[in-house]
Scaffold this active site. Structure first.
Site, PDB file in Angstrom:
ATOM      1  N   CYS A  48       0.828  -1.211   0.000  1.00 33.81           N
ATOM      2  CA  CYS A  48       0.000   0.000   0.000  1.00 33.81           C
ATOM      3  C   CYS A  48       0.862   1.260   0.000  1.00 33.81           C
ATOM      4  CB  CYS A  48      -0.965   0.003   1.188  1.00 33.81           C
ATOM      5  SG  CYS A  48      -0.145  -0.134   2.794  1.00 33.81           S
ATOM      6  N   CYS A 188      27.154  36.717  10.169  1.00 35.27           N
ATOM      7  CA  CYS A 188      28.074  36.906  11.296  1.00 35.27           C
ATOM      8  C   CYS A 188      27.591  38.089  12.136  1.00 35.27           C
ATOM      9  CB  CYS A 188      29.491  37.160  10.781  1.00 35.27           C
ATOM     10  SG  CYS A 188      30.681  37.559  12.089  1.00 35.27           S
ATOM     11  N   CYS A 191      30.705  41.070  12.129  1.00 31.34           N
ATOM     12  CA  CYS A 191      30.976  41.931  10.966  1.00 31.34           C
ATOM     13  C   CYS A 191      29.768  42.080  10.037  1.00 31.34           C
ATOM     14  CB  CYS A 191      32.168  41.395  10.179  1.00 31.34           C
ATOM     15  SG  CYS A 191      31.840  39.834   9.334  1.00 31.34           S
ATOM     16  N   CYS A 235      33.867  32.598  10.585  1.00 34.90           N
ATOM     17  CA  CYS A 235      33.665  33.685   9.623  1.00 34.90           C
ATOM     18  C   CYS A 235      34.951  33.922   8.833  1.00 34.90           C
ATOM     19  CB  CYS A 235      33.247  34.959  10.356  1.00 34.90           C
ATOM     20  SG  CYS A 235      33.054  36.389   9.259  1.00 34.90           S
ATOM     21  N   CYS A 238      36.197  37.620   9.427  1.00 42.81           N
ATOM     22  CA  CYS A 238      36.831  37.829  10.740  1.00 42.81           C
ATOM     23  C   CYS A 238      38.010  36.879  10.962  1.00 42.81           C
ATOM     24  CB  CYS A 238      35.808  37.624  11.853  1.00 42.81           C
ATOM     25  SG  CYS A 238      34.406  38.763  11.806  1.00 42.81           S
ATOM     26  N   HIS A 319      -1.320   1.410   7.529  1.00 41.29           N
ATOM     27  CA  HIS A 319      -1.771   1.326   6.143  1.00 41.29           C
ATOM     28  C   HIS A 319      -1.612   2.700   5.487  1.00 41.29           C
ATOM     29  CE1 HIS A 319      -4.016  -0.205   2.781  1.00 41.29           C
ATOM     30  NE2 HIS A 319      -5.019   0.633   2.945  1.00 41.29           N
TER      31      HIS A 319
END
Length: 372
Positions: A48, A188, A191, A235, A238, A319
């Site tokens: 099914c 970030c 920054c 980052c 950074c 089912h």
């Protein structure tokens, strides 16, 4: 024993015939859509999960049309795609309007190609859908690759077949119909630089909550997550780990949006998966609001065309049935049984407001088709 089996089969087909006749009468000869057929599928032992997905896909018209067009092409060696094309062609070209078809060749091929489905146990409908769409896409890409290779061989340019071998595989009509794109945005907090990464999908899996709607679940899918402590984000600007905000947005909406409601959750204390029968309303019309700023089609409006419903209390028990929209009315497909239902009856498949009972008939996979 053989006589009893024959009598049992005869009684079963008589019941199917009576059901088909009743359906035809209920729809009415004048209202019956031209060139449309409503055929149930025989269950070959807990299949099914397969039958419900196949019915849902058959009533996703762009998908059906591509499958039937594929069937009209020169024959290739048998695989899952050719078996599906034969099944859809058989339904679409029946002399009768309603009835029952045994998808035996397709089931046999499915069990042969993937051991996960090579048994008589209940399987997960979403896993099957995912496997089927990816397999069809892979087969189409392989056929295109073979055709290009054969063409190059015929033109005597064998050396060029490995040219640009690192290029991504070409898009197929499966991707044209079902593929959307998510963009993972990370900002970030030091920054303010935003970086993004795109990810394609053929269906979206969303978490469910009690007494909510699919729109709410989709918004939750795009909730902003704060990355901090040991989960800080590195980052590039950074050049160090920083706190950041992360969120997922939809960048490209597909022609057919397949939404998988994550109703099965692993319970550590029970050491097994249990069903979340939460009531989640899914509207007949849907517009997504969690699109990205550079989304290609943010205003796209969808209509609900099919729902795969799970009935029961767990992933390996219960089912599956399908409810589909055909022209201006709704039908319920329960293996070999096909019934016409009212649009209001769809509300019965939202789930339960009470968490006491885990046994329910709940929408599990939703298929929304875009209007454009």
């Amino acid at each position: 024993m053989e006589i009893l089996m024959t009598v049992s089969k005869f009684a079963s087909f008589c019941t199917m015939g009576a059901n088909a006749s009743a359906l035809e009468k209920e729809i009415g000869s004048e209202q019956f859509p031209v060139n449309e057929h409503y055929f149930g599928l025989v269950n070959f032992g807990n299949t099914c999960y397969c039958n419900s997905v196949l019915q849902a896909l058959y009533f996703c018209r762009p998908f059906r049309e591509k499958i039937l067009a594929y069937r009209s092409q020169p024959r290739r060696k048998e695989n899952l795609l050719t078996c599906l094309a034969d099944l859809f062609h058989s339904i679409a070209n029946q002399k009768r309007k309603v009835g029952v078809i045994p998808p035996k060749k397709f089931i046999t091929r499915l069990r042969k190609e993937n051991e996960l489905f090579d048994n008589y146990m209940q399987q997960d409908a979403h896993e099957f859908l995912n496997y089927l769409l990816n397999t069809i896409a892979d087969l189409l890409q392989e056929e295109r690759k073979q055709d290009k290779t054969n063409g190059r061989l015929a033109n005597g340019s064998l050396d060029s077949q490995n040219h640009n071998s690192n290029a991504p595989p070409p898009s197929t009509w499966v991707h044209e119909i079902f593929q959307g794109t998510l963009t993972n945005e990370t900002r970030c907090l030091t920054c303010e630089t935003i970086s993004s990464k795109d990810e394609d999908f053929l269906d979206l899996s969303v978490d469910v909550e009690q007494n909510t709607s699919i729109t709410h679940c989709l918004r939750g899918f795009s909730n902003t997550e704060t990355l901090c402590s040991e989960y800080k984000y590195y980052c590039e600007e950074c050049r160090s780990k920083q706190e950041a905000h992360k969120r997922m947005r939809v960048k490209k909406l597909p022609m057919i949006l397949a939404l998988h409601l994550k109703r099965f959750k692993y319970m550590e204390q029970l050491q097994r998966y249990t069903k979340l029968s939460y009531r989640v309303v899914f509207p007949l019309e849907l517009r997504l609001f969690n699109t990205s700023g550079d989304a290609t089609n943010p205003e796209r409006l969808y209509d609900l065309v099919a729902v795969v419903v799970h009935c029961g209390s767990g992933p390996n028990r219960g089912h599956y049935i399908a409810i589909v929209k055909s022209h201006d009315f709704w039908l319920l497909f329960d293996d070999d049984i096909v019934e016409k239902i009212d649009a209001q009856a769809i509300e019965e498949f939202y789930g339960l407001t009470s968490e006491i009972s885990k046994n329910s008939e709940s929408g599990y996979i939703l298929f929304y088709q875009s209007r454009d």
